[in-house]
Scaffold this active site. Structure first.
Site, PDB file in Angstrom:
ATOM      1  N   CYS A  71      69.997  36.958  77.175  1.00  0.00           N
ATOM      2  CA  CYS A  71      69.012  38.404  77.034  1.00  0.00           C
ATOM      3  C   CYS A  71      70.190  39.490  77.806  1.00  0.00           C
ATOM      4  O   CYS A  71      70.457  40.029  79.121  1.00  0.00           O
ATOM      5  CB  CYS A  71      67.946  38.081  78.574  1.00  0.00           C
ATOM      6  SG  CYS A  71      67.359  39.812  78.974  1.00  0.00           S
ATOM      7  N   THR A 352      37.137  37.275  83.082  1.00  0.00           N
ATOM      8  CA  THR A 352      38.465  36.514  82.184  1.00  0.00           C
ATOM      9  C   THR A 352      38.841  35.309  82.097  1.00  0.00           C
ATOM     10  O   THR A 352      40.221  34.882  82.029  1.00  0.00           O
ATOM     11  CB  THR A 352      39.319  37.741  81.958  1.00  0.00           C
ATOM     12  OG1 THR A 352      40.206  38.061  83.279  1.00  0.00           O
ATOM     13  CG2 THR A 352      38.582  38.935  81.182  1.00  0.00           C
ATOM     14  N   GLU A 417      47.120  44.476  78.934  1.00  0.00           N
ATOM     15  CA  GLU A 417      46.889  43.948  79.071  1.00  0.00           C
ATOM     16  C   GLU A 417      47.752  43.454  78.121  1.00  0.00           C
ATOM     17  O   GLU A 417      47.474  41.762  78.907  1.00  0.00           O
ATOM     18  CB  GLU A 417      45.593  43.809  77.936  1.00  0.00           C
ATOM     19  CG  GLU A 417      44.259  44.137  78.755  1.00  0.00           C
ATOM     20  CD  GLU A 417      43.001  44.552  77.952  1.00  0.00           C
ATOM     21  OE1 GLU A 417      41.755  43.712  78.803  1.00  0.00           O
ATOM     22  OE2 GLU A 417      42.686  44.740  77.113  1.00  0.00           O
TER      23      GLU A 417
END
Ligand code: LEU
Length: 446
Positions: A71, A352, A417
């Protein structure tokens, strides 16, 4: 990112003051301010707060950790921080130039990042004995840093976060946009544009399509948010009415675990390491191996949360050994686990929780961690193969995630989301690493 509220504004000011910049990670996380607050507080504490490790060591450990996933975004940031803390620039020449004490940590770094179930008390013992040895508090501080930066690498890649602009590769020109070999390109628009509404299962938003990178996802249709909502509802109605035996529950866990082993996550791109980060990476071929395929020889049992859990064991141990960091981590885990706006795509007032729990438990299942009272059938009903494949890539091989992978799943979800799912990936993975590491520490102590 759209507009930001007053509270978020203040948080971003904090982020700026803490990091000497408003980094891309904070900006992407700012779509979830309540989470960002805990993230920043924890990161600030482990890098700059009271703790057993010297400051330059902390940043070097961060670099080592991010190196496991190549990374470069985090490596470059942490190199800068290391120098700002007065770190010796010759250490940045690579692993061979750092103190032996830090080199000794590499084994744990590697195992924790890819196969944490292999960690045992002898690893801890090795560090704490002999010349140049680590105190237990230092080991625990290092473990928290490692787990933080491994899982943050997952977040960086799965959100397609680009280099900061003071890094030369933070600049992209149009000619480069077609260069598909560069996997730091994905979701470049995330930082600059407002969330796009996807219609009818998602229109194409990618002007520069890359070649199919995950054969397993290509051509698969998602059922869509409405079906998902129906399934969640049906599961809640059913669950009170009958009880499943322990054996059956355990079988269901194993089914999900072995199915996961069959998923082909995004393929490996190139084995050649970037020259500017390669010297921080040793043994790059040591990568995730499916827990289900861990081999018969040293058969490692499933990690049962009922025997060792964060709430009952990990939390208090880490608190005891390292300045109450357990409280910060606990708040952060809980915030990520419970975060909800009761929305799904364009729908409001949706519960959810089952979907989010399925994601969390599925991630930990890939590390062989089983929540005993959970019915893993729900994972199969709520997470489609394509979404599982994305999650597996993001958790286990984040450096391989492409924009295409990101676009192909959760098509009706808003960007925020998808970022939310990526936050859960970060936290569930971090917790999984910590559970194994802290259990090893506990076994060493007793
Ligand atoms: C991951 C998302 C589907 C979460 C959802 N937007 C919620 O508010 O709970």
């Amino acid at each position: 990112m759209g507009q930001i509220g007053n509270d978020t504004h203040i948080l971003l000011m904090d982020a700026f003051l803490q990091n000497n910049r408003l980094d891309h990670v904070s900006r992407v996380m700012a779509s979830h301010p309540s989470y960002l607050e805990h993230f920043l507080r924890t990161q600030h504490f482990i890098l700059r707060g009271d703790g057993p490790l010297p400051y330059d060591y902390r940043h070097l450990i961060a670099i080592m950790a991010a190196g496991r996933h190549q990374c470069s975004y985090l490596i470059n940031l942490q190199k800068g921080e290391f120098l700002l803390q007065g770190g010796d620039s010759s250490w940045l020449q690579g692993l061979r130039s750092i103190p032996g004490k830090l080199q000794d940590l590499y084994e744990i770094n590697k195992i924790l990042a890819h196969r944490p179930w292999l960690l045992n008390k002898t690893h801890i013992e090795k560090l704490t004995k002999g010349a140049d040895s680590w105190s237990l508090a230092e080991v625990v501080h290092a473990i928290v840093l490692l787990a933080h930066f491994h899982s943050l690498s997952s977040f960086v890649f799965s959100c397609g976060i680009n280099e900061e602009l003071d890094n030369v590769s933070g600049h992209h020109y149009i000619e480069n946009a077609k260069d598909n070999s560069n996997n730091k390109q994905p979701a470049k628009d995330m930082l600059t544009s407002s969330p796009k509404k996807m219609q009818n299962g998602g229109g194409k938003t990618d002007n520069n399509p890359s070649p199919p990178s995950s054969p397993s996802i290509v051509g698969e249709q998602e059922v869509g948010v409405e079906t998902l909502m129906e399934r969640m509802k049906r599961l809640s109605e059913k669950s009170e009415s009958y009880k499943i035996t322990q054996e059956e529950l355990s079988k269901r866990f194993e089914t999900v675990e072995s199915q996961s082993a069959e998923l082909a996550a995004a393929p490996q791109r190139s084995s050649i390491l970037d020259s500017d980060i390669g010297h921080f990476i040793e043994d790059p071929t040591f990568i995730y191996q499916d827990f289900a395929k861990r081999g018969q020889l040293n058969d490692i049992p499933t990690f049962r949360v009922q025997d060792y859990s964060w709430d009952d064991h990990g939390y208090s141990l880490v608190n005891r050994l390292y300045n109450d960091v357990g409280n910060l981590l606990d708040d952060k885990f809980k915030t990520a686990y419970n975060l909800t706006y009761y929305t799904m795509g364009t729908h409001n007032k949706v519960d959810t929780s089952r979907f989010r729990r399925a994601i969390w438990n599925y991630i930990q299942c890939m590390f062989g961690i089983r929540h005993d009272d959970y019915d893993y059938n729900e994972v199969n009903q709520l997470l489609e193969r394509s979404l599982k494949t994305f999650i597996k890539s993001a958790v286990c091989y984040p450096e391989r995630v492409t924009k295409r992978d990101y676009d192909r799943v959760m098509k009706e979800f808003k960007h925020s989301e998808k970022v939310h799912v990526n936050l859960m990936i970060l936290e569930a993975r971090m917790q999984a690493e910590l559970l194994y590491a802290l259990r090893a520490v506990m076994r060493y102590m007793t």
